[in-house]
Design a protein around this motif. Structure first.
Motif, PDB file in Angstrom:
ATOM      1  N   THR A  39       0.718  -1.173  -0.096  1.00 12.12           N
ATOM      2  CA  THR A  39       0.013   0.099  -0.095  1.00 12.12           C
ATOM      3  C   THR A  39       0.729   1.251  -0.054  1.00 12.12           C
ATOM      4  O   THR A  39       0.642   2.147  -0.534  1.00 12.12           O
ATOM      5  CB  THR A  39      -1.023   0.173   1.316  1.00 12.12           C
ATOM      6  OG1 THR A  39      -1.928  -1.172   0.938  1.00 12.12           O
ATOM      7  CG2 THR A  39      -1.740   1.164   1.402  1.00 12.12           C
ATOM      8  N   ARG A  40       1.851   1.205   0.782  1.00 13.01           N
ATOM      9  CA  ARG A  40       2.688   2.410   0.886  1.00 13.01           C
ATOM     10  C   ARG A  40       3.179   2.869  -0.467  1.00 13.01           C
ATOM     11  O   ARG A  40       3.265   4.036  -0.843  1.00 13.01           O
ATOM     12  CB  ARG A  40       3.884   1.995   1.788  1.00 13.01           C
ATOM     13  CG  ARG A  40       5.062   3.273   1.952  1.00 13.01           C
ATOM     14  CD  ARG A  40       6.240   2.825   2.864  1.00 13.01           C
ATOM     15  NE  ARG A  40       5.858   2.568   3.950  1.00 13.01           N
ATOM     16  CZ  ARG A  40       5.624   3.431   5.096  1.00 13.01           C
ATOM     17  NH1 ARG A  40       5.974   4.733   4.680  1.00 13.01           N
ATOM     18  NH2 ARG A  40       5.416   3.167   6.327  1.00 13.01           N
ATOM     19  N   GLN A  41       3.865   1.686  -1.213  1.00  8.90           N
ATOM     20  CA  GLN A  41       4.407   1.882  -2.558  1.00  8.90           C
ATOM     21  C   GLN A  41       3.429   2.497  -3.467  1.00  8.90           C
ATOM     22  O   GLN A  41       3.609   3.230  -4.365  1.00  8.90           O
ATOM     23  CB  GLN A  41       5.306   0.809  -2.985  1.00  8.90           C
ATOM     24  CG  GLN A  41       6.367   0.266  -2.010  1.00  8.90           C
ATOM     25  CD  GLN A  41       7.385   1.607  -2.022  1.00  8.90           C
ATOM     26  OE1 GLN A  41       7.798   2.247  -2.897  1.00  8.90           O
ATOM     27  NE2 GLN A  41       7.835   1.780  -0.578  1.00  8.90           N
ATOM     28  N   ALA A  73       0.613   4.069  -3.228  1.00 11.53           N
ATOM     29  CA  ALA A  73       0.324   5.274  -2.777  1.00 11.53           C
ATOM     30  C   ALA A  73       1.017   6.532  -3.312  1.00 11.53           C
ATOM     31  O   ALA A  73       0.820   7.321  -3.858  1.00 11.53           O
ATOM     32  CB  ALA A  73       0.184   5.581  -1.130  1.00 11.53           C
ATOM     33  N   LYS A  74       2.471   6.089  -3.444  1.00 10.56           N
ATOM     34  CA  LYS A  74       3.503   6.889  -4.062  1.00 10.56           C
ATOM     35  C   LYS A  74       3.137   7.013  -5.478  1.00 10.56           C
ATOM     36  O   LYS A  74       3.165   7.975  -6.190  1.00 10.56           O
ATOM     37  CB  LYS A  74       4.936   6.618  -3.670  1.00 10.56           C
ATOM     38  CG  LYS A  74       5.406   6.788  -2.199  1.00 10.56           C
ATOM     39  CD  LYS A  74       6.682   5.962  -2.230  1.00 10.56           C
ATOM     40  CE  LYS A  74       7.232   5.946  -0.635  1.00 10.56           C
ATOM     41  NZ  LYS A  74       8.452   5.283  -0.721  1.00 10.56           N
ATOM     42  N   LEU A 115       1.377   3.236   8.538  1.00 11.50           N
ATOM     43  CA  LEU A 115       1.317   3.998   7.389  1.00 11.50           C
ATOM     44  C   LEU A 115       1.175   5.429   7.946  1.00 11.50           C
ATOM     45  O   LEU A 115       1.593   6.266   7.273  1.00 11.50           O
ATOM     46  CB  LEU A 115       0.273   3.775   6.510  1.00 11.50           C
ATOM     47  CG  LEU A 115       0.341   2.186   5.611  1.00 11.50           C
ATOM     48  CD1 LEU A 115      -0.618   1.807   4.901  1.00 11.50           C
ATOM     49  CD2 LEU A 115       1.617   2.263   5.016  1.00 11.50           C
ATOM     50  N   VAL A 173       1.841   8.358   5.455  1.00  7.40           N
ATOM     51  CA  VAL A 173       1.055   7.760   4.386  1.00  7.40           C
ATOM     52  C   VAL A 173      -0.297   8.222   4.951  1.00  7.40           C
ATOM     53  O   VAL A 173      -0.859   7.679   6.027  1.00  7.40           O
ATOM     54  CB  VAL A 173       1.246   6.569   3.881  1.00  7.40           C
ATOM     55  CG1 VAL A 173       0.386   6.201   2.896  1.00  7.40           C
ATOM     56  CG2 VAL A 173       2.839   6.281   3.582  1.00  7.40           C
ATOM     57  N   GLY A 174      -1.149   8.611   4.096  1.00  2.54           N
ATOM     58  CA  GLY A 174      -2.505   8.959   4.437  1.00  2.54           C
ATOM     59  C   GLY A 174      -3.689   9.565   3.500  1.00  2.54           C
ATOM     60  O   GLY A 174      -4.687   9.084   3.499  1.00  2.54           O
ATOM     61  N   ASP A 175      -3.239  10.512   2.918  1.00  4.29           N
ATOM     62  CA  ASP A 175      -4.247  11.342   2.007  1.00  4.29           C
ATOM     63  C   ASP A 175      -4.875  10.560   1.145  1.00  4.29           C
ATOM     64  O   ASP A 175      -6.140  10.888   0.609  1.00  4.29           O
ATOM     65  CB  ASP A 175      -3.338  12.574   1.532  1.00  4.29           C
ATOM     66  CG  ASP A 175      -3.161  13.794   2.580  1.00  4.29           C
ATOM     67  OD1 ASP A 175      -3.507  13.641   3.768  1.00  4.29           O
ATOM     68  OD2 ASP A 175      -2.311  14.599   2.206  1.00  4.29           O
ATOM     69  N   ASN A 176      -4.125   9.715   0.435  1.00  8.48           N
ATOM     70  CA  ASN A 176      -5.074   8.985  -0.832  1.00  8.48           C
ATOM     71  C   ASN A 176      -5.004   7.503  -0.474  1.00  8.48           C
ATOM     72  O   ASN A 176      -5.051   6.514  -1.428  1.00  8.48           O
ATOM     73  CB  ASN A 176      -3.992   9.149  -1.779  1.00  8.48           C
ATOM     74  CG  ASN A 176      -2.461   8.533  -1.846  1.00  8.48           C
ATOM     75  OD1 ASN A 176      -2.131   8.181  -0.743  1.00  8.48           O
ATOM     76  ND2 ASN A 176      -1.813   8.538  -2.823  1.00  8.48           N
ATOM     77  N   VAL A 177      -5.062   7.010   0.726  1.00  7.20           N
ATOM     78  CA  VAL A 177      -5.255   5.693   1.400  1.00  7.20           C
ATOM     79  C   VAL A 177      -6.393   5.629   2.378  1.00  7.20           C
ATOM     80  O   VAL A 177      -6.763   6.510   3.129  1.00  7.20           O
ATOM     81  CB  VAL A 177      -4.091   5.200   2.150  1.00  7.20           C
ATOM     82  CG1 VAL A 177      -4.281   3.773   2.749  1.00  7.20           C
ATOM     83  CG2 VAL A 177      -2.934   5.198   1.218  1.00  7.20           C
TER      84      VAL A 177
END
Length: 248
Positions: free
Chosen positions: A75-77, A79-80, A105, A110-114
């Motif tokens: 998910t982290r990758q 999201a980028k 996350l 990480v958060g705005d688009n997840v």
């Protein structure tokens, strides 16, 4: 009337009991999941996931579903890659795993688009044709009805979208297979006992790998679910395989 049964590792349990039994395993291992992944795979799981990312075709603006997303490595990758105009959904049936992944996350910025959704892969709570890409990494073997899950994933894929299944599989070499068995059933539970204070959960995880369909069988299951151009790539001698199919 006899109850329908399914595998829970090498044990046969009633179909309706498996999800709760698997949930108990992951409630137990959630807090030490990342540490154990590194120890169990000697860190190689990062390379397996990197190949999954490269084969995904994900780009800016895409919608991605990461099923059984665990602590959020993929998910982290993603999201980028999708950027602010895209969206990544981290979905997991297990509340403990979902909470650990969300906290990790968010703490990492990480958060705005997840977004985070507790969901069963067999009946995904999303409209048809919702996602450009769906991944499930080391999660399909724990699903009770794998065929239903593959159909559900295919349903929510957009036409042209890709499903990638990263999962432990069957080594092609006999000597490697024997060595892998020794490691899985002798070493892995002991590492689980020492690091996570839980040998039984890691014994189940080893057994669940052996009960998972082999490469060709899973390929056929994905085709039966409606996916086309299904192919797989063996990694680390077939200990892990990455299957990819496209919804045309």
């Amino acid at each position: 009337m006899d109850k329908r049964t399914t595998d829970f590792g090498y044990e046969q349990v009633a179909v309706e009991e498996k999800a709760a039994r698997v949930a108990d395993v992951f409630h137990s291992v959630a807090a030490r999941y990342d540490v154990m992944n590194d120890l169990m795979s000697f860190g190689i799981h990062r390379l397996w996931k990197h190949l999954t990312l490269e084969r995904s075709g994900v780009r800016a603006g895409h919608r991605v579903l990461d099923i059984a997303g665990g602590t959020g490595d993929l998910t982290r990758q993603f999201a980028k890659r999708v950027g602010p105009s895209g969206r990544v959904v981290l979905a997991d049936i297990n509340a403990s795993m979902l909470r650990v992944g969300r906290d990790k996350l968010i703490d990492g910025g990480v958060g705005d688009n997840v977004e985070y959704v507790q969901a069963n892969a067999e009946s995904l709570p999303f409209p048809d044709n919702s996602f450009h890409c769906i991944t499930i990494a080391f999660g399909l073997r724990n699903v009770t009805d794998k065929d239903a899950a593959l159909r559900s994933m295919t349903r929510v894929l957009k036409p042209g979208g890709r499903l990638l299944v990263l999962e432990f599989s069957k080594p092609a070499n006999g000597l490697l297979s024997k060595a892998y068995d020794q490691y899985s059933f002798r070493v892995l539970p002991q590492v689980g006992r020492l690091v996570a204070n839980d040998a039984d959960s890691y014994r189940y995880l080893a057994e669940s790998i052996r009960m998972h369909p082999d490469q060709e069988t899973l390929k056929g299951m994905m085709q039966a679910a409606g996916l086309e151009r299904v192919e797989y790539t063996n990694m680390t001698g077939g200990i892990v395989a990455l299957h990819r199919g496209i919804k045309l």
